[in-house]
Write an enzyme that holds these catalytic residues in place. Structure first.
Site, PDB file in Angstrom:
ATOM      1  N   LYS A 123       0.812  -1.224   0.000  1.00  0.00           N
ATOM      2  CA  LYS A 123       0.000   0.000   0.000  1.00  0.00           C
ATOM      3  C   LYS A 123       0.842   1.270   0.000  1.00  0.00           C
ATOM      4  O   LYS A 123       1.912   1.321   0.585  1.00  0.00           O
ATOM      5  CB  LYS A 123      -0.926   0.027   1.223  1.00  0.00           C
ATOM      6  CG  LYS A 123      -2.039  -0.996   1.142  1.00  0.00           C
ATOM      7  CD  LYS A 123      -3.231  -0.642   2.014  1.00  0.00           C
ATOM      8  CE  LYS A 123      -2.962  -0.822   3.479  1.00  0.00           C
ATOM      9  NZ  LYS A 123      -4.203  -0.779   4.272  1.00  0.00           N
ATOM     10  N   GLU A 165       2.333  -0.748  16.839  1.00  0.00           N
ATOM     11  CA  GLU A 165       2.063  -1.655  15.715  1.00  0.00           C
ATOM     12  C   GLU A 165       2.612  -3.056  15.972  1.00  0.00           C
ATOM     13  O   GLU A 165       2.045  -4.046  15.514  1.00  0.00           O
ATOM     14  CB  GLU A 165       2.652  -1.087  14.412  1.00  0.00           C
ATOM     15  CG  GLU A 165       1.872   0.089  13.820  1.00  0.00           C
ATOM     16  CD  GLU A 165       0.571  -0.304  13.123  1.00  0.00           C
ATOM     17  OE1 GLU A 165       0.272  -1.511  13.015  1.00  0.00           O
ATOM     18  OE2 GLU A 165      -0.153   0.616  12.688  1.00  0.00           O
TER      19      GLU A 165
END
Length: 351
Positions: A123, A165
């Protein structure tokens, strides 16, 4: 490609590279990057830019493309190199994907967050109309070069931001990673993910945590690179956080907003009976140990409802809510009632 290798080694054609580097990284490492290209006899152009959530726009992409056009690269053999945090890698990835429809690019992450997150997958994108990553595409880099020595110069808060994350992957997929973060979180913050010969007591926790985080991320992303399947465990922490992050810019960093989302969803999982009170407490205490925020005043009940409505719009009419069902295991749910969400919210705010 043997033919390209022959061209380079024969000296018939000079190697050329266009590099986009975050301006803060340029101040710290720019001279060494320039020396590297000079010593290797590479003709290069280095573009230093402010790459932040506030500047993450099509304007910056077009700025890069104008410079790329002026430098005149070969769209197949001269990859654009991005050196910086996640925003830099996202912007350059989008620019490369647009130039001559697909120009190869290389990611060199310089923050912990981008090291374990933006460096992996396909992405790229920019913010648009106050919406996070509203414009973008799926163009994987030809390579990601991972060098943890970059991380030693970033502030402690940025280390904590990246740990958000890593914790996401631990909670969704890997109990061992969760245990590592619980046991070595403070050590990782103190040492800024550097490996030292005197760190025997910690068994090179920096290498272990980053490797497991990246491997679990790849397990999730590789079979579903273009997100044809919208049921994604890696969306944990990303249901409410995009709305919250853009609403309160620049007070929350990405990993911090993600962690606030994960903290709330941990309460949702608890209220649903998916995890025990002890497991909920372990998760929240681990977050605190990693110096991550577990609540924010901007995360109102109305913002949560708005964010979940947005979620329905771009996830095929289903909430597709990843929730922990234990430590290191998770499932995706589509049947969480508004009453359950509100009960979880009240309990979260009270605590």
């Amino acid at each position: 490609d043997p033919q390209q290798l022959e061209l380079v080694t024969s000296g018939k054609r000079k190697l050329r590279r266009f590099i986009v580097i975050d301006e803060v990284v340029d101040e710290l490492y720019g001279s060494r990057v320039r020396e590297y290209f000079q010593e290797n006899n590479v003709q290069h152009r280095i573009l230093a830019l402010p790459t932040t959530e506030e500047t993450k726009s099509m304007d910056l992409v077009l700025n890069i493309l104008q410079e790329v056009q002026d430098f005149s690269i070969d769209r197949r053999t001269e990859p654009i190199i991005a050196i910086g945090g996640g925003v830099c890698l996202d912007i350059v990835g989008l620019a490369a994907s647009l130039y001559r429809r697909r120009t190869p690019y290389i990611r060199v992450p310089t923050t912990l967050l981008s090291y374990v997150d933006a460096s992996v997958g396909a992405k790229n994108g920019v913010n648009f109309l106050q919406c996070k990553n509203k414009l973008g595409g799926y163009t994987p880099p030809v390579a990601s070069f991972l060098d943890r020595s970059f991380i030693q110069s970033i502030p402690r808060r940025h280390i904590s931001n990246g740990l958000g994350e890593i914790l996401k992957m631990a909670l969704m997929k890997h109990k061992g990673l969760f245990d590592l973060l619980k046991s070595h979180g403070k050590y990782l913050l103190d040492t800024k993910f550097q490996s030292y010969s005197g760190s025997a007591d910690h068994g090179d926790a920096a290498l272990q945590t980053t490797r497991i985080a990246i491997e679990t991320m790849l397990e999730e992303l590789a079979p579903n690179l273009w997100e044809d399947d919208l049921d994604r465990l890696v969306d944990f922490g990303h249901l409410i956080s995009p709305e919250l992050e853009m609403r309160v810019l620049p007070s929350l960093m990405h990993g911090e907003a993600v962690n606030i989302d994960m903290a709330f969803m941990t309460y949702v999982a608890y209220v649903r009976g998916l995890i025990t009170a002890e497991e909920k407490e372990q998760i929240i205490q681990c977050m605190r140990g990693l110096e991550l925020p577990v609540w924010h005043g901007g995360c109102s009940w109305s913002l949560i409802k708005k964010a979940l409505m947005e979620r329905l719009k771009h996830s095929g009419g289903q909430p597709r809510m990843p929730l922990p069902t234990g430590l290191g295991v998770a499932e995706i749910f589509n049947d969480t009632s508004e009453e359950t969400l509100e009960r979880a919210y009240k309990l979260w705010v009270r605590d």
